[in-house]
Design a protein around this motif. Structure first.
Motif, PDB file in Angstrom:
ATOM      1  N   PRO A 156       0.962  -0.869   0.152  1.00 21.65           N
ATOM      2  CA  PRO A 156       0.224  -0.079  -0.081  1.00 21.65           C
ATOM      3  C   PRO A 156       1.042   1.481   0.378  1.00 21.65           C
ATOM      4  O   PRO A 156       1.786   1.035   1.061  1.00 21.65           O
ATOM      5  CB  PRO A 156      -0.892  -0.473   1.498  1.00 21.65           C
ATOM      6  CG  PRO A 156      -0.805  -1.738   1.916  1.00 21.65           C
ATOM      7  CD  PRO A 156       0.343  -2.267   0.652  1.00 21.65           C
ATOM      8  N   GLY A 157       0.655   2.514  -1.157  1.00 22.60           N
ATOM      9  CA  GLY A 157       1.439   3.610  -1.076  1.00 22.60           C
ATOM     10  C   GLY A 157       2.343   3.101  -1.999  1.00 22.60           C
ATOM     11  O   GLY A 157       3.351   4.548  -2.285  1.00 22.60           O
ATOM     12  N   ALA A 158       2.864   2.148  -2.414  1.00 23.85           N
ATOM     13  CA  ALA A 158       4.015   2.027  -2.989  1.00 23.85           C
ATOM     14  C   ALA A 158       3.528   2.425  -5.257  1.00 23.85           C
ATOM     15  O   ALA A 158       2.079   1.909  -5.400  1.00 23.85           O
ATOM     16  CB  ALA A 158       4.263   0.402  -3.474  1.00 23.85           C
ATOM     17  N   SER A 159       4.491   2.561  -5.527  1.00 22.01           N
ATOM     18  CA  SER A 159       3.770   2.770  -6.891  1.00 22.01           C
ATOM     19  C   SER A 159       3.829   2.381  -8.182  1.00 22.01           C
ATOM     20  O   SER A 159       3.451   1.926  -8.975  1.00 22.01           O
ATOM     21  CB  SER A 159       4.407   4.344  -7.837  1.00 22.01           C
ATOM     22  OG  SER A 159       5.907   3.922  -7.313  1.00 22.01           O
ATOM     23  N   GLN A 160       5.009   1.025  -7.537  1.00 21.57           N
ATOM     24  CA  GLN A 160       5.276  -0.125  -8.742  1.00 21.57           C
ATOM     25  C   GLN A 160       5.795  -1.834  -7.710  1.00 21.57           C
ATOM     26  O   GLN A 160       5.528  -1.297  -6.377  1.00 21.57           O
ATOM     27  CB  GLN A 160       6.281  -0.289  -9.335  1.00 21.57           C
ATOM     28  CG  GLN A 160       7.057   0.339  -8.623  1.00 21.57           C
ATOM     29  CD  GLN A 160       8.953   0.765  -9.325  1.00 21.57           C
ATOM     30  OE1 GLN A 160       8.837   0.689 -10.591  1.00 21.57           O
ATOM     31  NE2 GLN A 160      10.136   1.006  -8.730  1.00 21.57           N
ATOM     32  N   ALA A 161       5.270  -2.415  -8.803  1.00 23.54           N
ATOM     33  CA  ALA A 161       4.936  -4.045  -8.050  1.00 23.54           C
ATOM     34  C   ALA A 161       6.977  -3.906  -7.338  1.00 23.54           C
ATOM     35  O   ALA A 161       7.404  -3.594  -7.607  1.00 23.54           O
ATOM     36  CB  ALA A 161       4.923  -5.383  -8.955  1.00 23.54           C
ATOM     37  N   SER A 162       7.198  -5.176  -6.707  1.00 28.03           N
ATOM     38  CA  SER A 162       8.012  -5.268  -5.853  1.00 28.03           C
ATOM     39  C   SER A 162       9.434  -5.960  -7.089  1.00 28.03           C
ATOM     40  O   SER A 162      10.236  -6.183  -6.920  1.00 28.03           O
ATOM     41  CB  SER A 162       7.790  -6.338  -4.931  1.00 28.03           C
ATOM     42  OG  SER A 162       7.690  -7.774  -5.009  1.00 28.03           O
ATOM     43  N   PHE A 163       8.404  -6.473  -7.539  1.00 29.80           N
ATOM     44  CA  PHE A 163       8.966  -7.366  -9.481  1.00 29.80           C
ATOM     45  C   PHE A 163       8.500  -8.094 -10.375  1.00 29.80           C
ATOM     46  O   PHE A 163       7.156  -7.415  -9.871  1.00 29.80           O
ATOM     47  CB  PHE A 163       9.620  -8.718  -8.616  1.00 29.80           C
ATOM     48  CG  PHE A 163       8.877 -10.171  -8.142  1.00 29.80           C
ATOM     49  CD1 PHE A 163       8.743 -10.547  -9.041  1.00 29.80           C
ATOM     50  CD2 PHE A 163       8.714  -9.767  -6.888  1.00 29.80           C
ATOM     51  CE1 PHE A 163       7.225 -11.685  -8.718  1.00 29.80           C
ATOM     52  CE2 PHE A 163       7.857 -10.918  -6.743  1.00 29.80           C
ATOM     53  CZ  PHE A 163       7.231 -11.954  -7.477  1.00 29.80           C
ATOM     54  N   THR A 164       9.000  -7.719 -11.600  1.00 31.58           N
ATOM     55  CA  THR A 164       7.582  -7.615 -12.396  1.00 31.58           C
ATOM     56  C   THR A 164       8.067  -8.848 -12.828  1.00 31.58           C
ATOM     57  O   THR A 164       9.555  -9.012 -13.690  1.00 31.58           O
ATOM     58  CB  THR A 164       8.593  -6.546 -13.246  1.00 31.58           C
ATOM     59  OG1 THR A 164       9.335  -5.932 -13.778  1.00 31.58           O
ATOM     60  CG2 THR A 164       7.522  -4.743 -12.458  1.00 31.58           C
ATOM     61  N   LEU A 165       7.218  -9.687 -13.621  1.00 29.85           N
ATOM     62  CA  LEU A 165       7.488 -11.025 -14.668  1.00 29.85           C
ATOM     63  C   LEU A 165       6.858 -10.501 -16.346  1.00 29.85           C
ATOM     64  O   LEU A 165       5.201  -9.171 -16.147  1.00 29.85           O
ATOM     65  CB  LEU A 165       6.184 -12.283 -14.090  1.00 29.85           C
ATOM     66  CG  LEU A 165       7.274 -12.024 -12.830  1.00 29.85           C
ATOM     67  CD1 LEU A 165       6.280 -13.350 -12.147  1.00 29.85           C
ATOM     68  CD2 LEU A 165       8.353 -13.124 -13.047  1.00 29.85           C
TER      69      LEU A 165
END
Length: 327
Positions: A197-206
């Motif tokens: 919550p509050g982050a602008s992007q995911a911790s990692f992307t696939l």
């Protein structure tokens, strides 16, 4: 990332309040804390406490109630609760026979729960504990020395909770826990990353058609990325890894656990494939749980947990009724 919330800084507090609104017949909040305790009448038995960072719901608050946890401590999102909060949970769970702590193997959790245990013992509360390290995917990952603690922790809640309900002593529960935890193994996979919550992007992307095997419940790295395969092939990969940990002639209890964003339709397809594969290898499955038990916010993916039923007490405990939100 779109989320249904007000202030991200207040999301855990508001979540806890909402849980109490919805389930006030089973649980209550210790005022001005992140502690949820059961409403069941105290009977002088061992108290069972667990907890950790929020974002894994229904773990752990969803398993507070008669027959499972006496109390759970909710930390900030993906952040261990503080020692003073854990100490307060120990105090409210203590019925005079001591308190047993179930700790997932993350550095912050271990440090803070052990500190709280020492503080409680200074106040003459007998405390014992077990560290759950069921994830066989990787060792020494982010936040962890050794193997991570994941969905197999729910089996520990259920079996130790039943032992306490049956009046076993804290020493007996400690012995049971030490025998139980090595018989629980888990492994998972992710189709997407996770966004706090509050982050602008995911911790990692696939990639659009990519998965990762062995990802942790905070988005920690796994052991391999590859193109998305049919469910049967995914199940075969996870079972192959788990088979290395067990004598395959034995009986098992199984958890198919959604990580937050995986529909039950897909979880049941995967369950059917696990059954086919285990039948093929002549593995016996005597107990199933399918659903969301230890999630990672909105992550799409799932995990597979096997418990080797080498002790008949395990099945007795798993089959016993409880009064909780989420078992």
């Amino acid at each position: 990332m779109k989320k249904i919330m007000n202030d991200p800084n207040e999301i855990v507090d508001e979540m806890i309040e909402g849980m109490i609104v919805a389930h006030s017949q089973l649980i209550q909040r210790v005022p001005e804390t992140g502690i949820i305790q059961r409403r069941a009448e105290k009977t002088g038995k061992v108290g069972i406490v667990s907890g950790g960072g929020s974002g894994h719901e229904p773990a752990h608050a969803g398993f507070v109630g008669e027959g499972m946890l006496s109390a759970a401590v909710c930390g900030a999102v993906f952040t261990s609760p503080t020692p003073d909060q854990i100490l307060e949970a120990i105090k409210v769970a203590d019925e005079g026979a001591g308190v047993f702590l179930i700790i997932k193997n993350y550095s912050g959790d271990i440090m803070n729960f052990e500190m709280a245990q020492e503080l409680a013992e200074m106040e003459d509360i007998e405390v014992e504990s077990i560290v759950v390290d069921d994830d066989v995917a990787v060792e020494d990952s982010i936040f962890t020395q050794g193997k991570r603690g994941v969905a197999g922790t729910i089996f520990v809640h259920k079996i130790l909770g039943y032992a306490a309900q049956q009046g076993k002593s804290i020493k007996e529960i400690k012995k049971l826990a030490e025998e139980l935890v090595p018989n629980i193994k888990s492994i998972g996979l992710a189709l997407t990353g996770v966004t706090t919550p509050g982050a602008s992007q995911a911790s990692f992307t696939l990639g659009e058609n990519e998965i990762e095997y062995g990802v942790g419940i905070h988005g920690e790295p796994g052991y391999r990325r590859e193109k998305l395969q049919p469910s049967y092939d995914l199940a075969e990969e996870l079972l192959t890894k788990l088979a290395e940990e067990f004598d395959v002639t034995r009986r098992f209890a199984v958890i198919i656990n959604g990580l937050g964003g995986t529909p039950l339709m897909e979880q049941y397809v995967f369950t059917n494939d696990v059954k086919k594969l285990m039948d093929k290898d002549e593995w016996s499955i005597d107990f199933y749980k399918v659903g969301n038990f230890m999630t990672s916010l909105e992550m799409q993916g799932l995990s597979l947990t096997l418990l080797c039923l080498e002790d008949d007490f395990y099945m007795e405990a798993l089959s016993a009724p409880v009064e909780t939100i989420s078992w």
